[in-house]
Design an enzyme around this catalytic site. Structure first.
Site, mmCIF file in Angstrom:
data_model
loop_
_atom_site.group_PDB
_atom_site.id
_atom_site.type_symbol
_atom_site.label_atom_id
_atom_site.label_comp_id
_atom_site.label_asym_id
_atom_site.label_seq_id
_atom_site.Cartn_x
_atom_site.Cartn_y
_atom_site.Cartn_z
ATOM 1 N N HIS A 185 -4.957 94.551 127.184
ATOM 2 C CA HIS A 185 -3.925 95.580 127.034
ATOM 3 C C HIS A 185 -3.469 95.654 125.579
ATOM 4 C CE1 HIS A 185 -0.099 97.707 127.536
ATOM 5 N NE2 HIS A 185 -0.536 98.083 128.728
ATOM 6 N N GLU A 187 -0.713 96.232 124.152
ATOM 7 C CA GLU A 187 0.511 95.515 123.806
ATOM 8 C C GLU A 187 0.251 94.025 123.638
ATOM 9 O OE1 GLU A 187 4.664 94.099 125.800
ATOM 10 O OE2 GLU A 187 3.958 96.084 126.399
ATOM 11 N N THR A 250 5.549 93.338 128.211
ATOM 12 C CA THR A 250 6.830 93.804 128.763
ATOM 13 C C THR A 250 6.696 94.547 130.081
ATOM 14 O OG1 THR A 250 6.720 95.849 127.446
ATOM 15 C CG2 THR A 250 7.885 93.972 126.472
ATOM 16 N N SER A 317 -1.794 102.470 133.173
ATOM 17 C CA SER A 317 -0.399 102.085 132.946
ATOM 18 C C SER A 317 -0.085 100.806 133.709
ATOM 19 C CB SER A 317 0.542 103.207 133.404
ATOM 20 O OG SER A 317 1.874 102.745 133.491
#
Length: 402
Positions: A185, A187, A250, A317
């Site tokens: 991912h 992030e 997160t 997502s």
């Protein structure tokens, strides 16, 4: 690289911007017209409930665009307005929503091309503008863009930056950052680039494997093979797990992140004793408020007597997937879709399973009176949610009259 010093240097550069360009009012009007929904606002005003004919819609009390996403999208719109004729690039999708990313392309905001799994920054020239998305970008990517002399617009969510600060603290005292997240991912890639030594665990099962290794030792080669793509270069599980700190992507499940943190706290207590725990374990709260609120609202919603659940959000997502996980664990028929076009008819719906497979389900919409739970991920505009609700009403042959 001293990542903290580099970030400080970058932020003082005249080519760096993370506050926008003063076009907030015009952009707010544009965003409202493109992404907001009067129907959704009316459902909110009706205690998150709407009944039409045989269908009762129960909307989660926290869903859709979070503040960080809204900020990122608004800054991208401002960037195009401020640089009307410049070439503008973005290092990843601005957020994980297909309609918003399609809008970026319509505005001639180009995505950095990927060749053989690697981003090709050679297409970017020194006068170009480059947007860093809400998930952030790795420190190596920022270095490349800074060295090129590009204008950098940083839309990184402050909650993500908070996690970066946490792994910087771990690095400063020579702790290994155990990051709860998905190693691919964007992030987590960005977060790990700011860490010193790190290990990424996907879930409680992987965390328990690491905990057992800390307490009892094990097959070193098996460990390194298992986490080959999810640890820092030169990682040594026999040395680098003596002092650990917890961080997270997160968008992961709040409860699981907390459980993983508690697991490692107990592990280090057993290994080194309660009096030495502060020398071997650190934990800071890096759970995003918006992610937590949406998960809490979903937990409330699945307590209702639902016939089915629709979870709306990009198929890539992570926070949307976590919402779908909550419904799945409670045995509620639930469908994760990214746009209204996935609803083919009253008989067929195309949806993403938790395995990642995209399948077509038949007979998904029950006959007679039904109660439908609706939620959406933090990157989903209200307009997309409205489209889905209207489609369900239409399929049940119900006129939508407010």
């Amino acid at each position: 690289m001293d990542t903290k010093a580099f970030k400080r240097s970058l932020q003082h550069s005249e080519n760096y911007n993370r506050k926008g360009f003063g076009h907030q009012a015009e952009v707010a009007t544009q965003l409202q017209s493109e992404y907001q929904s009067s129907l959704i606002q009316q459902i909110r005003d009706r205690n998150y409930t709407l009944e039409q004919g045989e269908v009762t819609i129960l909307l989660a009390q926290a869903f859709g665009f979070c503040w960080g996403v809204e900020r990122a999208v608004a800054m991208a719109y401002e960037t195009r307005q401020h640089f009307p004729s410049d070439r503008i690039w973005i290092t990843n999708e601005i957020i994980h929503n297909p309609s918003v990313n399609q809008r970026m392309q319509e505005m001639e905001v180009k995505f950095i091309p990927v060749n053989a799994g690697k981003k090709d920054f050679s297409v970017v020239e020194n006068e170009d503008v480059v947007i860093l998305p809400a998930f952030g970008a790795s420190v190596q990517e920022m270095q490349i863009l800074h060295d090129k002399g590009c204008k950098i617009v940083d839309t990184t969510c402050p909650w993500v930056s908070k996690v970066w600060n946490t792994v910087e603290k771990h690095k400063k005292v020579d702790y290994t950052s155990i990051i709860h997240g998905k190693y691919k991912h964007e992030e987590t890639v960005a977060t790990s680039s700011f860490a010193g030594k790190y290990l990424i665990v996907l879930n409680m099962r992987e965390a328990e494997y690491v905990s057992n290794y800390i307490l009892n030792g094990g097959d070193r080669e098996e460990f390194l093979q298992k986490f080959a793509k999810a640890c820092s270069a030169g990682f040594d599980p026999d040395k680098d797990l003596e002092r650990v700190g917890i961080a997270n992507q997160t968008t992961m499940l709040k409860g699981e992140t907390e459980q993983i943190g508690k697991l490692f706290e107990r592990t280090m207590m057993r290994k080194y004793g309660t009096t030495e725990i502060n020398q071997h374990f650190q934990s800071f709260n890096t759970i995003c408020d918006a992610t937590q609120e949406r998960q809490d609202a979903m937990l409330d919603l699945v307590q209702q007597n639902l016939d089915l659940m629709i979870v709306i959000g990009g198929f890539n997502s992570s926070n949307t997937t976590q919402l779908q996980q909550i419904a799945f664990e409670r045995g509620i028929p639930s469908y994760h879709i990214d746009c209204v076009e996935r609803i083919k008819s009253e008989k067929f719906i195309e949806h993403r399973q938790l395995t990642g497979d995209i399948v077509i389900q038949d007979n998904w919409l029950p006959e007679g009176k039904i109660v439908v739970g609706i939620t959406s991920g933090a990157s989903t505009p209200d307009k997309v949610v409205e489209d889905v609700i209207e489609r369900i009403f239409a399929l049940k042959a119900t006129a939508l009259v407010i």
